[in-house]
Design an enzyme around this catalytic site. Structure first.
Site, PDB file in Angstrom:
ATOM      1  N   SER A 143       0.855  -1.184   0.000  1.00 42.17           N
ATOM      2  CA  SER A 143       0.000   0.000   0.000  1.00 42.17           C
ATOM      3  C   SER A 143       0.890   1.233   0.000  1.00 42.17           C
ATOM      4  O   SER A 143       2.048   1.172   0.436  1.00 42.17           O
ATOM      5  CB  SER A 143      -0.877  -0.002   1.260  1.00 42.17           C
ATOM      6  OG  SER A 143      -1.527   1.239   1.443  1.00 42.17           O
ATOM      7  N   TYR A 157      -1.821  -1.661  10.526  1.00 39.14           N
ATOM      8  CA  TYR A 157      -1.904  -1.682   9.070  1.00 39.14           C
ATOM      9  C   TYR A 157      -0.627  -1.117   8.454  1.00 39.14           C
ATOM     10  O   TYR A 157      -0.033  -1.721   7.561  1.00 39.14           O
ATOM     11  CB  TYR A 157      -3.118  -0.874   8.613  1.00 39.14           C
ATOM     12  CG  TYR A 157      -3.358  -0.921   7.119  1.00 39.14           C
ATOM     13  CD1 TYR A 157      -3.967  -2.017   6.533  1.00 39.14           C
ATOM     14  CD2 TYR A 157      -2.958   0.127   6.291  1.00 39.14           C
ATOM     15  CE1 TYR A 157      -4.192  -2.076   5.166  1.00 39.14           C
ATOM     16  CE2 TYR A 157      -3.176   0.079   4.923  1.00 39.14           C
ATOM     17  CZ  TYR A 157      -3.790  -1.022   4.367  1.00 39.14           C
ATOM     18  OH  TYR A 157      -3.994  -1.073   3.003  1.00 39.14           O
TER      19      TYR A 157
END
Length: 252
Positions: A143, A157
């Site tokens: 990401s 995350y």
């Protein structure tokens, strides 16, 4: 000429979102597809869609945080199609909303076990099969939030997605001379069901769009095209790369 003709691809988290869209694209480009996912009905639906379009696909119920499940996904792929050429390790979860000091251990373990440990376990079993057939291409889902951070309360995350990039680079170097390429793809915000749910809950749609200089969210197809590039011979001189597909977010 189809870009993945005669290739066999395993897609984790392939029952929805970017995983589903990429699996469909891989199939259109000639690959035989194994969908590995926890979602049984959704996974079977993707397989049926691929078959209706003339492709070949199987579904293997898989929790990537479990070693036996990852081993079985690879085993069933090879049993069905004879080999493994490509892996798109896409399965992942996200949790935002609590800063580090308020994040409980169970939440941390849930995110890291699926996102990072699951990536390690997938590669642990994929790589030996690729070595048997002379090489392959692995694409790991990271990401932009593995490259930069936010104050949205997503420490697990961020840590997992940054860890994926480090893991990708390590594996790329370890197997570079054995014809296995390992790259990561780093999307910004993409209009998936998961992201749209987050935007609805936080009422941050306009703010999130403003993170991207192009002024919009990405699409699943745009990310899938990036994965296809990394998976195919078009990127044959690339390994250990973290490719941003982000509408200019990192540049900004």
């Amino acid at each position: 000429m189809l870009k993945l003709q005669q290739k066999v691809a395993l897609v984790t988290g392939g029952s929805s979102g970017i995983g589903r869209t990429t699996a469909m694209l891989f199939a259109r480009e000639g690959a035989k597809i194994a969908i590995a996912s926890r979602r049984h009905e959704e996974g079977l639906a993707v397989v049926e869609e691929i078959r209706r379009a003339g492709g070949e696909a199987i579904f293997v119920k898989t929790d990537v945080s479990k070693a036996d499940d990852c081993a079985n996904a690879v085993e069933q792929t090879v049993k069905a199609f004879g080999k493994l050429d490509i892996a798109f390790n896409n399965a992942g979860v996200e949790q935002f909303g609590k800063p580090v000091a308020q994040t409980d251990e169970a939440s941390w373990d849930f995110v890291v076990d699926i996102n990072l440990k699951g990536m390690f376990l997938a590669m642990k079993y994929e790589i030996p099969e690729m070595l048997k057939s002379g090489g392959g291409s692995i694409v790991n889902m990271s990401s932009t939030y593995g490259l930069v951070a936010s104050a949205f309360g997503g420490c697990a995350y961020h840590a997992s997605k940054a860890g994926i990039i480090g893991l990708t680079k390590a594996a790329a170097l370890e197997y570079a001379k054995q014809n296995i390429r390992v790259n990561a793809i780093c999307p910004a915000f993409v209009a998936t069901a998961m992201v749209e749910k987050f935007l609805d809950e936080t009422q941050m749609t306009d703010q999130i769009k403003s993170f991207h200089p192009v002024g919009r969210l990405g699409t699943e197809e745009e990310i899938a095209q990036g994965v296809l590039f990394l998976a195919s011979s078009a990127s044959s001189f690339m390994t250990g790369t973290a490719l941003s597909v982000d509408g200019g977010m990192i540049a900004a």
